[in-house]
Design a protein around this motif. Structure first.
Motif, PDB file in Angstrom:
ATOM      1  N   TYR A  91      11.677   0.543   3.455  1.00  0.00           N
ATOM      2  CA  TYR A  91      10.447   1.326   3.325  1.00  0.00           C
ATOM      3  C   TYR A  91       9.163   0.536   3.577  1.00  0.00           C
ATOM      4  CZ  TYR A  91      13.835   4.377   1.107  1.00  0.00           C
ATOM      5  OH  TYR A  91      14.939   5.152   0.862  1.00  0.00           O
ATOM      6  N   LEU A  92       9.233  -0.794   3.611  1.00  0.00           N
ATOM      7  CA  LEU A  92       8.014  -1.575   3.812  1.00  0.00           C
ATOM      8  C   LEU A  92       7.590  -1.704   5.277  1.00  0.00           C
ATOM      9  CD1 LEU A  92       8.484  -4.417   1.163  1.00  0.00           C
ATOM     10  CD2 LEU A  92       7.253  -2.246   0.957  1.00  0.00           C
ATOM     11  N   PRO A  93       8.497  -1.970   6.230  1.00  0.00           N
ATOM     12  CA  PRO A  93       8.053  -2.092   7.630  1.00  0.00           C
ATOM     13  C   PRO A  93       7.283  -0.891   8.160  1.00  0.00           C
ATOM     14  CG  PRO A  93      10.235  -3.031   7.404  1.00  0.00           C
ATOM     15  CD  PRO A  93       9.916  -2.361   6.085  1.00  0.00           C
ATOM     16  N   PRO A  94       7.638   0.358   7.816  1.00  0.00           N
ATOM     17  CA  PRO A  94       6.844   1.488   8.328  1.00  0.00           C
ATOM     18  C   PRO A  94       5.397   1.479   7.848  1.00  0.00           C
ATOM     19  CG  PRO A  94       9.004   2.244   7.599  1.00  0.00           C
ATOM     20  CD  PRO A  94       8.878   0.828   7.151  1.00  0.00           C
ATOM     21  N   LEU A  95       5.092   0.754   6.775  1.00  0.00           N
ATOM     22  CA  LEU A  95       3.722   0.715   6.262  1.00  0.00           C
ATOM     23  C   LEU A  95       2.800  -0.146   7.120  1.00  0.00           C
ATOM     24  CD1 LEU A  95       4.312   0.409   2.399  1.00  0.00           C
ATOM     25  CD2 LEU A  95       4.275   2.438   3.852  1.00  0.00           C
ATOM     26  N   HIS A  96       3.365  -0.935   8.040  1.00  0.00           N
ATOM     27  CA  HIS A  96       2.537  -1.798   8.882  1.00  0.00           C
ATOM     28  C   HIS A  96       1.612  -0.989   9.792  1.00  0.00           C
ATOM     29  CE1 HIS A  96       5.959  -4.992   8.512  1.00  0.00           C
ATOM     30  NE2 HIS A  96       5.244  -4.878   7.406  1.00  0.00           N
ATOM     31  N   LYS A  97       1.973   0.260  10.041  1.00  0.00           N
ATOM     32  CA  LYS A  97       1.159   1.080  10.956  1.00  0.00           C
ATOM     33  C   LYS A  97      -0.243   1.326  10.409  1.00  0.00           C
ATOM     34  CE  LYS A  97       2.817   5.539   9.161  1.00  0.00           C
ATOM     35  NZ  LYS A  97       3.599   6.760   9.489  1.00  0.00           N
ATOM     36  N   TYR A  98      -0.455   1.083   9.114  1.00  0.00           N
ATOM     37  CA  TYR A  98      -1.788   1.286   8.544  1.00  0.00           C
ATOM     38  C   TYR A  98      -2.707   0.099   8.793  1.00  0.00           C
ATOM     39  CZ  TYR A  98       0.413   5.293   6.383  1.00  0.00           C
ATOM     40  OH  TYR A  98       1.071   6.479   6.189  1.00  0.00           O
ATOM     41  N   GLY A  99      -2.159  -0.970   9.388  1.00  0.00           N
ATOM     42  CA  GLY A  99      -2.997  -2.080   9.826  1.00  0.00           C
ATOM     43  C   GLY A  99      -3.341  -3.119   8.779  1.00  0.00           C
ATOM     44  N   HIS A 100      -2.658  -3.109   7.625  1.00  0.00           N
ATOM     45  CA  HIS A 100      -2.945  -4.071   6.566  1.00  0.00           C
ATOM     46  C   HIS A 100      -1.715  -4.918   6.269  1.00  0.00           C
ATOM     47  CE1 HIS A 100      -6.569  -1.778   6.002  1.00  0.00           C
ATOM     48  NE2 HIS A 100      -5.889  -0.685   5.673  1.00  0.00           N
ATOM     49  N   GLN A 117       5.841 -10.415   2.490  1.00  0.00           N
ATOM     50  CA  GLN A 117       4.409 -10.427   2.786  1.00  0.00           C
ATOM     51  C   GLN A 117       4.242 -10.578   4.289  1.00  0.00           C
ATOM     52  OE1 GLN A 117       2.152 -13.670   1.042  1.00  0.00           O
ATOM     53  NE2 GLN A 117       0.437 -12.317   0.617  1.00  0.00           N
ATOM     54  N   VAL A 118       3.844  -9.504   4.934  1.00  0.00           N
ATOM     55  CA  VAL A 118       3.808  -9.477   6.396  1.00  0.00           C
ATOM     56  C   VAL A 118       2.468  -8.956   6.882  1.00  0.00           C
ATOM     57  CG1 VAL A 118       4.830  -8.474   8.480  1.00  0.00           C
ATOM     58  CG2 VAL A 118       6.302  -9.193   6.599  1.00  0.00           C
ATOM     59  N   ASN A 119       1.874  -9.710   7.793  1.00  0.00           N
ATOM     60  CA  ASN A 119       0.646  -9.308   8.464  1.00  0.00           C
ATOM     61  C   ASN A 119       1.017  -8.589   9.760  1.00  0.00           C
ATOM     62  OD1 ASN A 119      -1.733  -9.180  10.001  1.00  0.00           O
ATOM     63  ND2 ASN A 119      -2.535 -11.058   9.102  1.00  0.00           N
ATOM     64  N   PRO A 120       0.616  -7.353   9.952  1.00  0.00           N
ATOM     65  CA  PRO A 120       1.026  -6.620  11.159  1.00  0.00           C
ATOM     66  C   PRO A 120       0.495  -7.240  12.443  1.00  0.00           C
ATOM     67  CG  PRO A 120      -0.686  -5.416   9.985  1.00  0.00           C
ATOM     68  CD  PRO A 120      -0.252  -6.539   9.088  1.00  0.00           C
ATOM     69  N   GLN A 121      -0.597  -8.009  12.344  1.00  0.00           N
ATOM     70  CA  GLN A 121      -1.146  -8.647  13.540  1.00  0.00           C
ATOM     71  C   GLN A 121      -0.356  -9.886  13.947  1.00  0.00           C
ATOM     72  OE1 GLN A 121      -3.534  -7.280  11.216  1.00  0.00           O
ATOM     73  NE2 GLN A 121      -3.476  -5.614  12.706  1.00  0.00           N
ATOM     74  N   SER A 122       0.331 -10.529  12.999  1.00  0.00           N
ATOM     75  CA  SER A 122       1.109 -11.737  13.318  1.00  0.00           C
ATOM     76  C   SER A 122       2.354 -11.751  12.446  1.00  0.00           C
ATOM     77  CB  SER A 122       0.276 -13.000  13.091  1.00  0.00           C
ATOM     78  OG  SER A 122      -0.285 -12.996  11.782  1.00  0.00           O
ATOM     79  N   PRO A 123       3.279 -10.831  12.701  1.00  0.00           N
ATOM     80  CA  PRO A 123       4.448 -10.687  11.829  1.00  0.00           C
ATOM     81  C   PRO A 123       5.335 -11.915  11.771  1.00  0.00           C
ATOM     82  CG  PRO A 123       4.705  -9.411  13.848  1.00  0.00           C
ATOM     83  CD  PRO A 123       3.287  -9.880  13.813  1.00  0.00           C
ATOM     84  N   LEU A 228      -4.309   5.474   0.846  1.00  0.00           N
ATOM     85  CA  LEU A 228      -3.458   4.285   0.838  1.00  0.00           C
ATOM     86  C   LEU A 228      -2.637   4.210  -0.441  1.00  0.00           C
ATOM     87  CD1 LEU A 228      -5.886   1.595   2.322  1.00  0.00           C
ATOM     88  CD2 LEU A 228      -3.977   2.742   3.474  1.00  0.00           C
ATOM     89  N   LYS A 229      -3.261   4.597  -1.552  1.00  0.00           N
ATOM     90  CA  LYS A 229      -2.542   4.598  -2.830  1.00  0.00           C
ATOM     91  C   LYS A 229      -1.386   5.594  -2.787  1.00  0.00           C
ATOM     92  CE  LYS A 229      -2.135   5.990  -7.409  1.00  0.00           C
ATOM     93  NZ  LYS A 229      -1.826   7.282  -8.032  1.00  0.00           N
ATOM     94  N   ALA A 230      -1.593   6.740  -2.178  1.00  0.00           N
ATOM     95  CA  ALA A 230      -0.533   7.739  -2.079  1.00  0.00           C
ATOM     96  C   ALA A 230       0.638   7.211  -1.249  1.00  0.00           C
ATOM     97  CB  ALA A 230      -1.086   9.026  -1.459  1.00  0.00           C
ATOM     98  N   VAL A 231       0.326   6.501  -0.168  1.00  0.00           N
ATOM     99  CA  VAL A 231       1.364   5.914   0.680  1.00  0.00           C
ATOM    100  C   VAL A 231       2.183   4.894  -0.111  1.00  0.00           C
ATOM    101  CG1 VAL A 231       1.761   4.420   2.670  1.00  0.00           C
ATOM    102  CG2 VAL A 231       0.150   6.316   2.846  1.00  0.00           C
ATOM    103  N   LEU A 232       1.500   4.019  -0.864  1.00  0.00           N
ATOM    104  CA  LEU A 232       2.187   3.009  -1.655  1.00  0.00           C
ATOM    105  C   LEU A 232       3.025   3.640  -2.765  1.00  0.00           C
ATOM    106  CD1 LEU A 232      -0.618   0.299  -2.041  1.00  0.00           C
ATOM    107  CD2 LEU A 232       1.448   0.144  -0.617  1.00  0.00           C
ATOM    108  N   THR A 233       2.487   4.663  -3.408  1.00  0.00           N
ATOM    109  CA  THR A 233       3.214   5.326  -4.487  1.00  0.00           C
ATOM    110  C   THR A 233       4.503   5.958  -3.968  1.00  0.00           C
ATOM    111  OG1 THR A 233       1.161   5.773  -5.700  1.00  0.00           O
ATOM    112  CG2 THR A 233       3.071   7.115  -6.256  1.00  0.00           C
ATOM    113  N   ASP A 234       4.431   6.545  -2.788  1.00  0.00           N
ATOM    114  CA  ASP A 234       5.619   7.147  -2.180  1.00  0.00           C
ATOM    115  C   ASP A 234       6.648   6.068  -1.844  1.00  0.00           C
ATOM    116  OD1 ASP A 234       6.992   9.500  -1.018  1.00  0.00           O
ATOM    117  OD2 ASP A 234       6.693   8.451   0.870  1.00  0.00           O
ATOM    118  N   ALA A 235       6.180   4.938  -1.284  1.00  0.00           N
ATOM    119  CA  ALA A 235       7.097   3.840  -0.961  1.00  0.00           C
ATOM    120  C   ALA A 235       7.729   3.275  -2.222  1.00  0.00           C
ATOM    121  CB  ALA A 235       6.355   2.744  -0.201  1.00  0.00           C
TER     122      ALA A 235
END
Length: 245
Positions: A91-100, A117-123, A228-235
Motif C-alpha cells: 500500500y505504500l508505493p502507490p502513495l508516491h504519486k502524491y509527490g512526497h 522511507q522513499v523519495n519519489p524523485q530519487s527512489p 493527504l490525511k484521508a489518503v494516509l488513513t486509508d493506507a
C-alpha cells in the motif's frame, strides 16, 4: 513500560552494546564504545566478546568490532515474522504519486526508526529499512505514536535510563510543550510537524492500539492536509487489516 522488579542488567547492557554497534558506520573499538555508552570498558569488552561468539558481532583486521552476520539474520527474520513490512509494501508505493516522501516507522523508547522511507524523485537513494533512529518528539510518526501513551508513560520514557540511550546529539524536549502537542495530536487524529526550512511531515497511526505510523514528508499547504490525511488513513487501515499469506 516500567522495568520489572529485578531487571537483568547484563541483558540490558548487552542490547545497548548491540544497538550502538549496529548504528556505527565504521568498526569501533571496545573502549570507544564504552565511552559512547558511558559503561565500564572491561564490561563492554566482555559483552562484545560474547556477541562475537554468537555471530552477532565480529572483529576486523584491526580487532575493532562491527555487526556480524547474526544481526543481519535477526533483522531479516524479525521483519518477516512481524509481517508489518510485507503488509505495508502493498500500500505504500502507490502513495508516491502524491509527490512526497512516503514513510513507515515504529517507536522504540524515545526514538523513531523508519522501516520504509522513499523519495519519489530519487527512489534509489533511500528505500526500505532506514533504521537509524530519529528523536520521536521531532518526528510526525513519533508524535502520533507518543500520543497513544499516557502522560505517565511519556514521562518515564524521557527519564534517565540505565544503560543510557545512545546519544543522538539532539536536546531533550520540553515536556510541557510536548504534552501540549500530544494533546492536539489526540484531538486531531494526526500529527503535523513543520521544520525551520518549511518542510512538513503529516502522520497517522496504524492500528487501534497503534504499533506503527505512516506519513508524508514534503512541501504542502494547510489546505492539502485533509486530503493527504484521508489518503494516509486509508493506507493505514489497509495495512492493519491485511493478512499476509
Amino acid at each position: 513500560m516500567k522495568l520489572p522488579a529485578q531487571p537483568n542488567k547484563s541483558l540490558m547492557d548487552g542490547l545497548a552494546c548491540l544497538q550502538a554497534l549496529s548504528l556505527c558506520t565504521e568498526p569501533v573499538g571496545s573502549r570507544e564504545l564504552a565511552r559512547l555508552l558511558r559503561l565500564e570498558p572491561t564490561r563492554v569488552n566482555r559483552l562484545l566478546g560474547t556477541l562475537a561468539s554468537m555471530g552477532l558481532a565480529e572483529q576486523d583486521g584491526n580487532r575493532k568490532y562491527r555487526p556480524g552476520p547474526g544481526i543481519h539474520a535477526l533483522a531479516a527474520q524479525s521483519l518477516f515474522g512481524s509481517g508489518l513490512v510485507n503488509r505495508a509494501i502493498r500500500y505504500l508505493p502507490p502513495l508516491h504519486k502524491y509527490g512526497h516522501v512516503v514513510a513507515l516507522g515504529v517507536l522504540w523508547r524515545d526514538q523513531t526508526s523508519y522501516l520504509y522511507q522513499v523519495n519519489p524523485q530519487s527512489p534509489a537513494d533511500r528505500g526500505i529499512v532506514q533504521g537509524f533512529p530519529f528523536p520521536a518528539a521531532m518526528s510526525g510518526i513519533g508524535l502520533v505514536l507518543l500520543a497513544q501513551q499516557s502522560e505517565e508513560s511519556v514521562r518515564e520514557l524521557y527519564a534517565p535510563t540505565e544503560p543510557p540511550l545512545l546519544p543522538l546529539n539532539f536536546d531533550p524536549p520540553d515536556l510541557d510543550a510536548l504534552f501540549t502537542r500530544l494533546a492536539r495530536v489526540r484531538e486531531q487524529g494526526y500529527a503535523l510537524v513543520t521544520t525551520d526550512l518549511g518542510r512538513r511531515t503529516l502522520a497517522v497511526p496504524v492500528g487501534d492500539a497503534a504499533y506503527a505510523g505512516v506519513g508524508f514528508a514534503g512541501t504542502f499547504s494547510d489546505d492539502d492536509v485533509p486530503a493527504l490525511k484521508a489518503v494516509l488513513t486509508d493506507a493505514a487501515a489497509n495495512i492493519d487489516r491485511t493478512e499476509v499469506p
